[in-house]
Write an enzyme that holds these catalytic residues in place. Sequence first.
Site, short mmCIF file in Angstrom:
data_model
loop_
_atom_site.label_atom_id
_atom_site.label_comp_id
_atom_site.label_asym_id
_atom_site.label_seq_id
_atom_site.Cartn_x
_atom_site.Cartn_y
_atom_site.Cartn_z
N ASN A 149 0.88 -1.17 0.00
CA ASN A 149 0.00 0.00 0.00
C ASN A 149 0.92 1.22 0.00
OD1 ASN A 149 -1.79 2.05 0.55
ND2 ASN A 149 -2.28 1.36 2.64
N LYS A 163 0.18 4.25 -0.25
CA LYS A 163 -0.45 5.44 0.37
C LYS A 163 -0.22 6.65 -0.54
CE LYS A 163 -0.01 3.17 4.77
NZ LYS A 163 0.13 3.26 6.22
N HIS A 186 -9.34 1.23 4.75
CA HIS A 186 -8.07 1.34 5.47
C HIS A 186 -8.26 2.25 6.69
CE1 HIS A 186 -3.96 2.47 6.45
NE2 HIS A 186 -3.61 1.33 5.89
N GLU A 194 -6.59 4.57 7.88
CA GLU A 194 -6.36 6.01 7.66
C GLU A 194 -7.58 6.66 7.02
OE1 GLU A 194 -2.67 5.48 5.59
OE2 GLU A 194 -1.74 4.89 7.48
N GLU A 236 -5.41 -5.07 10.50
CA GLU A 236 -4.35 -4.11 10.81
C GLU A 236 -4.64 -3.43 12.14
OE1 GLU A 236 -2.29 -2.78 6.98
OE2 GLU A 236 -4.10 -1.59 7.11
N GLY A 287 2.66 1.96 10.83
CA GLY A 287 3.65 3.02 10.68
C GLY A 287 4.35 3.39 11.98
N SER A 334 3.46 -2.47 10.30
CA SER A 334 4.90 -2.62 10.52
C SER A 334 5.42 -4.01 10.18
CB SER A 334 5.29 -2.23 11.95
OG SER A 334 4.95 -0.87 12.18
P1 PGA Z 1 2.99 0.04 7.65
O1 PGA Z 1 1.53 0.30 7.03
O2 PGA Z 1 3.49 -1.25 7.05
O3 PGA Z 1 3.81 1.23 7.26
O4 PGA Z 1 2.82 -0.08 9.13
C1 PGA Z 1 0.64 -0.75 6.82
C2 PGA Z 1 -0.67 -0.22 6.26
O5 PGA Z 1 -1.09 0.87 6.67
O6 PGA Z 1 -1.30 -0.87 5.41
#
Ligand code: PGA
Length: 265
Positions: free
Chosen positions: A10, A12, A96, A98, A168, A174, A214
């Site tokens: 992803n 983003k 997601h 976010e 997630e 992140g 992560s």
């Molecule tokens: P990350 O993000 O691997 O940077 O933690 C995962 C995601 O938001 O899909």
Amino acid sequence: MARKVIVAGNWKMNKTASEGVALVRALKPLVADVTAAEVVVCPPFTTIGAVVEACRNSNVKVGAQNIHWAESGAFTGEISGTMLKEAGVEYVIIGHSERRQYFGETDATVNARLMAALKAGLKPIVCIGETLEERESGRTEAVLETQLKDGLKGLDAATAATLVLAYEPVWAIGTGKTATPEMAQETHAFIRRTFAMLFGADAAAKARIQYGGSMKADNAEALVGQSDIDGGLIGGAALKADSFADLVKNAVKGAGGCGCCCCGR
Ligand code: PGA
């Protein structure tokens, strides 16, 4: 029954079209022999066209990061399933955290987007997960159950079986904090049990559940080594070809495959 590992990057709001093309040009040879996992990249909308072109005749598939529920109309700034399909997109991330956190996404809008994706012939990756506060107050399972019930409302068992879910934990995205493989497995097992309650044991055995938050090359093997973890949805570690390719190969190893540079099994 064996579920095929799926690792999706992803991106983003990262990578212009030229940067995205450079990334997949570097990635393609590194994963060319991988047959034991599906490899997907999800660029921002304006980067999709160029990346679809660059991925032609390779085993790297392309996904989008969002989809609107209407087919067309007065929805400034939104993108429809038909548009994504024509652009050559195969997968689409829905709900997601976010989007839930910053853009008012709810389980009802997740459900509407999910139906639109299926109607357009796209393969949804539906994201669920609890916040730190929800975990610490012991509400993880209740939150996930609601997200599953309401987000997947109206699906029949045969369609549910084809779904990809991404679990997630919001606190792991992140942040560098990963759920331990055992902690993630426990939650994935709960998700699969809930899925079985909603859609039956057969659909639950077939649906794939990615872990996200992560995940990196060095923890992918242990995570995907868990019986209910079928791959990953990757943010940060998907932004570089070599780290993403290493992660894919370690995920394959975790699932019992070879994971070497060459044989693809
Ligand atoms: P990350 O993000 O691997 O940077 O933690 C995962 C995601 O938001 O899909």
